[in-house]
Design a protein around this motif. Structure first.
Motif, PDB file in Angstrom:
ATOM      1  N   GLY A  82      53.092 118.429 -57.235  1.00 30.64           N
ATOM      2  CA  GLY A  82      53.386 119.545 -56.345  1.00 30.64           C
ATOM      3  C   GLY A  82      52.415 119.622 -55.177  1.00 30.64           C
ATOM      4  O   GLY A  82      52.812 119.865 -54.030  1.00 30.64           O
ATOM      5  N   GLU A  83      51.143 119.417 -55.473  1.00 34.96           N
ATOM      6  CA  GLU A  83      50.135 119.406 -54.403  1.00 34.96           C
ATOM      7  C   GLU A  83      50.383 118.263 -53.428  1.00 34.96           C
ATOM      8  O   GLU A  83      50.286 118.447 -52.202  1.00 34.96           O
ATOM      9  CB  GLU A  83      48.732 119.281 -55.002  1.00 34.96           C
ATOM     10  CG  GLU A  83      48.268 120.482 -55.768  1.00 34.96           C
ATOM     11  CD  GLU A  83      46.949 120.248 -56.480  1.00 34.96           C
ATOM     12  OE1 GLU A  83      46.259 121.248 -56.738  1.00 34.96           O
ATOM     13  OE2 GLU A  83      46.597 119.083 -56.780  1.00 34.96           O
ATOM     14  N   MET A  84      50.700 117.101 -53.963  1.00 37.77           N
ATOM     15  CA  MET A  84      50.974 115.952 -53.097  1.00 37.77           C
ATOM     16  C   MET A  84      52.187 116.224 -52.211  1.00 37.77           C
ATOM     17  O   MET A  84      52.184 115.902 -51.019  1.00 37.77           O
ATOM     18  CB  MET A  84      51.195 114.680 -53.920  1.00 37.77           C
ATOM     19  CG  MET A  84      49.980 114.197 -54.659  1.00 37.77           C
ATOM     20  SD  MET A  84      48.559 113.878 -53.600  1.00 37.77           S
ATOM     21  CE  MET A  84      49.222 112.661 -52.502  1.00 37.77           C
ATOM     22  N   ALA A  85      53.223 116.813 -52.793  1.00 40.00           N
ATOM     23  CA  ALA A  85      54.420 117.130 -52.018  1.00 40.00           C
ATOM     24  C   ALA A  85      54.077 118.088 -50.877  1.00 40.00           C
ATOM     25  O   ALA A  85      54.505 117.882 -49.736  1.00 40.00           O
ATOM     26  CB  ALA A  85      55.492 117.727 -52.923  1.00 40.00           C
ATOM     27  N   LEU A  86      53.307 119.126 -51.165  1.00 37.43           N
ATOM     28  CA  LEU A  86      52.926 120.091 -50.135  1.00 37.43           C
ATOM     29  C   LEU A  86      52.088 119.442 -49.036  1.00 37.43           C
ATOM     30  O   LEU A  86      52.337 119.648 -47.845  1.00 37.43           O
ATOM     31  CB  LEU A  86      52.168 121.260 -50.765  1.00 37.43           C
ATOM     32  CG  LEU A  86      51.664 122.327 -49.791  1.00 37.43           C
ATOM     33  CD1 LEU A  86      52.837 123.017 -49.106  1.00 37.43           C
ATOM     34  CD2 LEU A  86      50.797 123.333 -50.517  1.00 37.43           C
ATOM     35  N   LEU A  87      51.099 118.654 -49.422  1.00 43.05           N
ATOM     36  CA  LEU A  87      50.231 118.009 -48.431  1.00 43.05           C
ATOM     37  C   LEU A  87      50.996 117.015 -47.558  1.00 43.05           C
ATOM     38  O   LEU A  87      50.796 116.955 -46.342  1.00 43.05           O
ATOM     39  CB  LEU A  87      49.063 117.306 -49.129  1.00 43.05           C
ATOM     40  CG  LEU A  87      47.994 118.229 -49.704  1.00 43.05           C
ATOM     41  CD1 LEU A  87      47.044 117.443 -50.602  1.00 43.05           C
ATOM     42  CD2 LEU A  87      47.223 118.919 -48.583  1.00 43.05           C
ATOM     43  N   VAL A  88      51.884 116.254 -48.159  1.00 44.91           N
ATOM     44  CA  VAL A  88      52.663 115.279 -47.387  1.00 44.91           C
ATOM     45  C   VAL A  88      53.664 115.990 -46.487  1.00 44.91           C
ATOM     46  O   VAL A  88      53.881 115.590 -45.344  1.00 44.91           O
ATOM     47  CB  VAL A  88      53.341 114.252 -48.317  1.00 44.91           C
ATOM     48  CG1 VAL A  88      54.328 113.390 -47.568  1.00 44.91           C
ATOM     49  CG2 VAL A  88      52.277 113.371 -48.974  1.00 44.91           C
TER      50      VAL A  88
END
Length: 167
Positions: A82-88
């Motif tokens: 989820g964090e990776m999705a938000l950052l990307v």
């Protein structure tokens, strides 16, 4: 209005997700097995196909690479995805306006902000242990992305953007 998730978009997402899994096999030496070159394909997808596509590629790419790595952090990989999705997604949105600001935000977010929940879920020492590896991995992933995005954008302008998939 054409559906932005048609067969070609799904194919591109599958390709970038598969590249994330391949990138995951290129490890950055770290104490945790999941620091690797698995995010630069998602950064490519975010810049070339849009933030939403990049977020999907990042989340699925991380989950698949964590699965092949044996889920070293267990269900916490859902939080990381989820964090990776938000950052990307944020990278993809900002990249259109300022690629340097997008890159800096991604590196700082992935290095310092994303592992913050692990202070409470694991320990402060885990956070301090993972930050140097995340910094190195983030910088390497962003540099590879910044080198490849301009080289691939011509291909996407001629094949993808003509068909209205860049949303």
């Amino acid at each position: 209005m054409k559906n932005s998730f048609d067969g070609k978009m799904v194919s591109w997402l599958a390709l970038f997700t598969a590249l994330s899994v391949v990138g995951a096999s290129i490890k950055i030496p770290a104490f945790v097995d999941s620091v690797a070159l698995d995010v630069f394909p998602a950064l490519l997808a975010a810049a070339l196909l849009g933030g939403r596509a990049g977020a999907i590629a990042a989340a699925f790419g991380h989950l698949l690479s964590a699965m092949f790595g044996g889920f070293p952090l267990g269900p916490m990989h859902l939080l990381i995805a989820g964090e990776m999705a938000l950052l990307v997604w944020m990278f993809g949105v900002l990249y259109k306006k300022n690629r340097i600001a997008a890159s800096i935000l991604f590196v700082l977010g992935n290095t310092f902000a994303a592992p913050l929940p692990f202070i409470y879920l694991m320990s402060k020492s885990f956070y301090l242990m993972i930050v140097p590896s995340l910094l190195a991995g983030s910088i390497i992933n962003v540099v590879i992305g910044l080198v490849l995005i301009p080289r691939l954008s011509g291909l996407f302008k001629t094949t993808v953007q003509k068909e209205g998939l860049n949303r």
